[in-house]
Design a protein around this motif. Structure first.
Motif, PDB file in Angstrom:
ATOM      1  N   LEU A 110      -5.436  -4.753  56.883  1.00 35.77           N
ATOM      2  CA  LEU A 110      -6.706  -5.325  56.431  1.00 35.77           C
ATOM      3  C   LEU A 110      -6.923  -5.043  54.951  1.00 35.77           C
ATOM      4  CD1 LEU A 110      -9.496  -6.602  56.711  1.00 35.77           C
ATOM      5  CD2 LEU A 110     -10.328  -4.414  57.615  1.00 35.77           C
ATOM      6  N   ARG A 111      -6.604  -3.839  54.537  1.00 26.29           N
ATOM      7  CA  ARG A 111      -6.740  -3.496  53.112  1.00 26.29           C
ATOM      8  C   ARG A 111      -5.903  -4.433  52.253  1.00 26.29           C
ATOM      9  NH1 ARG A 111      -4.087   1.881  50.592  1.00 26.29           N
ATOM     10  NH2 ARG A 111      -4.428   1.431  48.386  1.00 26.29           N
ATOM     11  N   LEU A 112      -4.657  -4.656  52.669  1.00 25.22           N
ATOM     12  CA  LEU A 112      -3.790  -5.575  51.919  1.00 25.22           C
ATOM     13  C   LEU A 112      -4.356  -6.987  51.944  1.00 25.22           C
ATOM     14  CD1 LEU A 112      -1.100  -6.260  50.481  1.00 25.22           C
ATOM     15  CD2 LEU A 112      -0.118  -6.624  52.766  1.00 25.22           C
ATOM     16  N   SER A 113      -4.758  -7.461  53.119  1.00 24.16           N
ATOM     17  CA  SER A 113      -5.301  -8.811  53.242  1.00 24.16           C
ATOM     18  C   SER A 113      -6.548  -8.983  52.388  1.00 24.16           C
ATOM     19  CB  SER A 113      -5.608  -9.100  54.714  1.00 24.16           C
ATOM     20  OG  SER A 113      -6.165 -10.376  54.877  1.00 24.16           O
ATOM     21  N   HIS A 114      -7.402  -7.977  52.389  1.00 27.70           N
ATOM     22  CA  HIS A 114      -8.627  -8.049  51.592  1.00 27.70           C
ATOM     23  C   HIS A 114      -8.306  -8.167  50.099  1.00 27.70           C
ATOM     24  CE1 HIS A 114     -12.688  -7.133  50.167  1.00 27.70           C
ATOM     25  NE2 HIS A 114     -12.105  -6.321  49.313  1.00 27.70           N
ATOM     26  N   GLU A 115      -7.410  -7.302  49.614  1.00 26.06           N
ATOM     27  CA  GLU A 115      -7.089  -7.330  48.189  1.00 26.06           C
ATOM     28  C   GLU A 115      -6.406  -8.628  47.790  1.00 26.06           C
ATOM     29  OE1 GLU A 115      -7.996  -5.033  45.852  1.00 26.06           O
ATOM     30  OE2 GLU A 115      -9.196  -4.269  47.506  1.00 26.06           O
ATOM     31  N   LEU A 116      -5.517  -9.125  48.640  1.00 23.04           N
ATOM     32  CA  LEU A 116      -4.915 -10.423  48.362  1.00 23.04           C
ATOM     33  C   LEU A 116      -5.968 -11.524  48.408  1.00 23.04           C
ATOM     34  CD1 LEU A 116      -1.621 -10.086  50.446  1.00 23.04           C
ATOM     35  CD2 LEU A 116      -1.791 -10.252  47.948  1.00 23.04           C
ATOM     36  N   GLY A 117      -6.977 -11.360  49.270  1.00 19.49           N
ATOM     37  CA  GLY A 117      -8.082 -12.309  49.307  1.00 19.49           C
ATOM     38  C   GLY A 117      -8.897 -12.297  48.032  1.00 19.49           C
ATOM     39  N   VAL A 118      -9.071 -11.121  47.438  1.00 18.17           N
ATOM     40  CA  VAL A 118      -9.762 -11.049  46.151  1.00 18.17           C
ATOM     41  C   VAL A 118      -8.992 -11.843  45.099  1.00 18.17           C
ATOM     42  CG1 VAL A 118     -10.457  -9.504  44.273  1.00 18.17           C
ATOM     43  CG2 VAL A 118     -10.889  -8.849  46.647  1.00 18.17           C
ATOM     44  N   GLY A 119      -7.666 -11.723  45.121  1.00 26.52           N
ATOM     45  CA  GLY A 119      -6.852 -12.509  44.193  1.00 26.52           C
ATOM     46  C   GLY A 119      -7.025 -13.997  44.422  1.00 26.52           C
ATOM     47  N   LYS A 120      -7.087 -14.410  45.680  1.00 23.23           N
ATOM     48  CA  LYS A 120      -7.317 -15.825  45.981  1.00 23.23           C
ATOM     49  C   LYS A 120      -8.688 -16.265  45.473  1.00 23.23           C
ATOM     50  CE  LYS A 120      -8.090 -19.069  49.788  1.00 23.23           C
ATOM     51  NZ  LYS A 120      -9.452 -19.399  49.315  1.00 23.23           N
ATOM     52  N   ASP A 121      -9.700 -15.427  45.676  1.00 21.72           N
ATOM     53  CA  ASP A 121     -11.043 -15.770  45.206  1.00 21.72           C
ATOM     54  C   ASP A 121     -11.076 -15.960  43.689  1.00 21.72           C
ATOM     55  OD1 ASP A 121     -11.812 -15.476  47.834  1.00 21.72           O
ATOM     56  OD2 ASP A 121     -12.654 -13.470  47.560  1.00 21.72           O
ATOM     57  N   LEU A 122     -10.346 -15.106  42.974  1.00 30.16           N
ATOM     58  CA  LEU A 122     -10.274 -15.254  41.517  1.00 30.16           C
ATOM     59  C   LEU A 122      -9.584 -16.557  41.142  1.00 30.16           C
ATOM     60  CD1 LEU A 122      -9.329 -11.556  40.735  1.00 30.16           C
ATOM     61  CD2 LEU A 122     -11.403 -12.707  39.901  1.00 30.16           C
ATOM     62  N   GLY A 123      -8.530 -16.906  41.861  1.00 35.18           N
ATOM     63  CA  GLY A 123      -7.847 -18.179  41.604  1.00 35.18           C
ATOM     64  C   GLY A 123      -8.746 -19.363  41.900  1.00 35.18           C
TER      65      GLY A 123
END
Length: 318
Positions: free
Chosen positions: A239-252
């Motif tokens: 979940l931690r990994l998914s969340h942080e990768l999700g933050v990257g997607k949100d920035l994109g």
């Protein structure tokens, strides 16, 4: 920074939870969990209560959990049924995407302003954030009042009626093992592409990695009953990994929204400054995730499958 990953809101409908019981067959568990998640999504869409943004987020998370179940049991369901059912839930999610994306864009600007307080004036991007907020309210009103949510409800009610007909007669623990391996292998490969020496740190690779990391997180939750202390810890890290990768997607997504919109600022300078900060923040985040990803994908896919097999056999019997 907020990411569209999962909701902490309590279930609206009592359920057995998103976890396969040790006494359940795979078919029983998959059918039950799918029904519960679709029923929960429908409850949130029919009655969003006080926070429409949270209701839409929770409904979307539940639909992703159904798609994860389809992937986990894909070898038993068969490719034709899988593609039909997966497309139905994907389409329902697509209807709800704009409202969620516009909401996350507002929160992402807010988070960027907080991340760069030492170099930004307090008034930086305030007007741009306000215009994004206005944009979100327009999209949310359209989603709630102009037939979008009712259309999603109709689609989900139809799909709900087919769940008990999913052909799971051949579903067993070997199907779970293959589904787990598939999600793990895809995440393993996506991470390698994201950090490859030439062409690495590309948005598309990280989006794919995020998608597969999230599916594996859902899979760990499904099988957590086989060894709760271990799988719950694995799920937390996933979940931690998914969340942080999700933050990257949100920035994109924010970069794309700012690039495509023509009414968010009176000049190009705030837009250029914001996208520059978003790119730097995303690059820094991606670089920092490499060590976590390496730990979570330390096994080869075959070694991972074999480990899952031994754990499931020990917990559920051969």
């Amino acid at each position: 920074m907020q990411s569209d990953t999962d909701s902490d809101a309590p279930d609206e409908i009592p359920s057995g939870g998103y976890r396969l019981g040790l006494a359940e067959t795979v078919a029983e568990g998959v059918h039950r969990m799918a029904r519960e998640e679709v029923d929960g999504a429908l409850a949130r869409l029919r009655d969003p209560r006080y926070d429409a943004n949270e209701a839409l987020h929770d409904a979307r998370t539940r639909l992703r959990k159904v798609r994860a179940l389809l992937r986990l049991a894909q070898d038993a369901i068969g490719i034709e049924v899988f593609e039909t059912e997966d497309a139905a839930y994907k389409q329902a999610l697509k209807l709800l995407d704009p409202a969620r994306e516009s909401y996350v864009a507002v929160r992402t600007v807010e988070s960027l302003r907080g991340d760069f307080t030492e170099v930004l004036r307090p008034s930086a991007f305030v007007d741009l954030q306000a215009r994004l907020e206005e944009r979100h309210h327009r999209i949310l009103r359209h989603t709630l009042r102009e037939g979008v949510v009712p259309e999603a409800i109709i689609q989900l009610e139809t799909a709900r009626g087919r769940i008990d007909g999913w052909p799971l007669e051949l579903a067993d623990d070997r199907v779970l093992e293959r589904g787990l391996r598939r999600a793990y292998e895809r995440g393993y490969a996506s991470m390698a592409r994201a950090y490859e020496p030439e062409g690495g740190l590309a948005g598309r690779a990280f989006r794919l990695w995020r998608r597969e990391a999230r599916y594996l997180w859902f899979h760990y939750r499904v099988i957590a009953g086989a060894w709760p202390p271990v799988f719950e810890a694995m799920a937390d890290e996933q979940l931690r990994l998914s969340h942080e990768l999700g933050v990257g997607k949100d920035l994109g997504d924010l970069i794309r929204i700012v690039r495509d919109a023509d009414d968010l600022a009176d000049s190009q300078w705030p837009l250029l400054a914001l996208t520059g900060l978003a790119r730097e923040r995303r690059k820094y985040l991606w670089q920092g995730l490499r060590s976590l990803g390496t730990r979570l994908y330390a096994d080869t896919p075959d070694a991972f499958r074999d480990r899952m097999r031994r754990i499931l056999q020990a917990a559920r019997g051969s």
